[in-house]
Design an enzyme around this catalytic site. Structure first.
Site, PDB file in Angstrom:
ATOM      1  CG  ASN A  51      25.889 -57.292  65.887  1.00 53.04           C
ATOM      2  OD1 ASN A  51      26.926 -57.307  65.396  1.00 53.04           O
ATOM      3  ND2 ASN A  51      25.228 -57.872  66.590  1.00 53.04           N
ATOM      4  CD  GLU A  53      24.441 -58.565  71.173  1.00 52.01           C
ATOM      5  OE1 GLU A  53      24.635 -59.438  72.076  1.00 52.01           O
ATOM      6  OE2 GLU A  53      23.742 -59.134  69.996  1.00 52.01           O
ATOM      7  CB  CYS A  62      21.344 -53.268  63.776  1.00 52.30           C
ATOM      8  SG  CYS A  62      19.834 -54.001  64.664  1.00 52.30           S
ATOM      9  CD  GLU A  64      21.796 -54.300  59.480  1.00 52.19           C
ATOM     10  OE1 GLU A  64      22.081 -54.115  60.579  1.00 52.19           O
ATOM     11  OE2 GLU A  64      21.108 -55.198  58.840  1.00 52.19           O
ATOM     12  CB  CYS A  95      15.968 -55.479  62.162  1.00 48.55           C
ATOM     13  SG  CYS A  95      16.615 -53.720  62.778  1.00 48.55           S
ATOM     14  CB  CYS A  98      18.463 -51.591  60.095  1.00 47.81           C
ATOM     15  SG  CYS A  98      19.186 -51.518  61.557  1.00 47.81           S
TER      16      CYS A  98
HETATM   17  N1  THU Z   1      21.027 -57.399  64.133  1.00 47.19           N
HETATM   18  C1  THU Z   1      21.845 -56.555  63.206  1.00 47.19           C
HETATM   19  O1  THU Z   1      22.923 -56.195  63.546  1.00 47.19           O
HETATM   20  N2  THU Z   1      21.060 -56.241  62.377  1.00 47.19           N
HETATM   21  C2  THU Z   1      19.937 -56.742  61.852  1.00 47.19           C
HETATM   22  O2  THU Z   1      19.315 -56.249  60.825  1.00 47.19           O
HETATM   23  C3  THU Z   1      19.206 -57.646  62.888  1.00 47.19           C
HETATM   24  C4  THU Z   1      19.795 -57.960  64.014  1.00 47.19           C
HETATM   25  C5  THU Z   1      21.786 -57.537  65.688  1.00 47.19           C
HETATM   26  C6  THU Z   1      21.453 -56.904  66.600  1.00 47.19           C
HETATM   27  C7  THU Z   1      21.620 -58.068  67.881  1.00 47.19           C
HETATM   28  O3  THU Z   1      22.922 -57.422  68.416  1.00 47.19           O
HETATM   29  C8  THU Z   1      21.758 -59.561  67.132  1.00 47.19           C
HETATM   30  O4  THU Z   1      21.739 -59.196  65.630  1.00 47.19           O
HETATM   31  C9  THU Z   1      20.675 -60.339  67.486  1.00 47.19           C
HETATM   32  O5  THU Z   1      19.322 -59.743  67.133  1.00 47.19           O
END
Ligand code: THU
Length: 139
Positions: A51, A53, A62, A64, A95, A98
């Protein structure tokens, strides 16, 4: 490959290890929630992502999706399995956004989530996104 039992254990181990390694690269100064993902491609490659940010929070991507997009760049046309690693007490599933992005490249493949405690959750994309809309829906 629709069931995790179709995946040789060694290959599954490799996929999870790649997801775990990717989680160490997460750029997550805001949530401090590290996620690593790895996809097994149709030509047998393992491609990972983490991920990433952003100070403008909504621009976060994310793990994925980053894994899928990197795999497309490497020539992937379909994916055979997905692994997610989080350094959490319980495994985490992809999520909703994804799930739909994964669905573009697979209908029903194993999605395995592992966490720091070593608990593994075995799901399939069909379980996570039933009655899905996909490329075939446009035909
Ligand atoms: N996140 C992912 O990388 N994958 C997911 O399926 C759920 C959330 C990340 C996004 C963000 O950087 C952190 O987790 C918190 O939501």
């Amino acid at each position: 490959m629709s069931s995790v039992s179709d995946l040789p254990e060694a290959l599954l181990g490799e996929l999870i290890a790649a997801a775990r390694k990717a989680s160490e690269r997460a750029h997550c100064p805001y949530s401090r929630f590290r996620v690593g993902a790895a996809v097994l491609t149709n030509d047998g490659r393992i491609v990972a992502g983490c991920n990433v940010e952003n100070a403008s929070y909504g621009l976060t991507i994310c793990a994925e999706r980053n894994a899928v997009f990197a795999a497309v760049h490497q020539g992937m046309t379909s994916l055979h399995a997905v692994a997610i690693f989080t350094p959490t007490g319980e495994p985490v599933t992809p999520c909703g956004a994804c799930r739909q992005v994964l669905r573009e490249f697979a209908r029903d493949v194993p999605v395995v989530s592992e966490c720091a405690s070593g608990v593994r959750l075995h799901r399939t994309l069909g379980m996570l996104l039933p009655d899905s809309f996909g490329p075939e829906s446009l035909a």
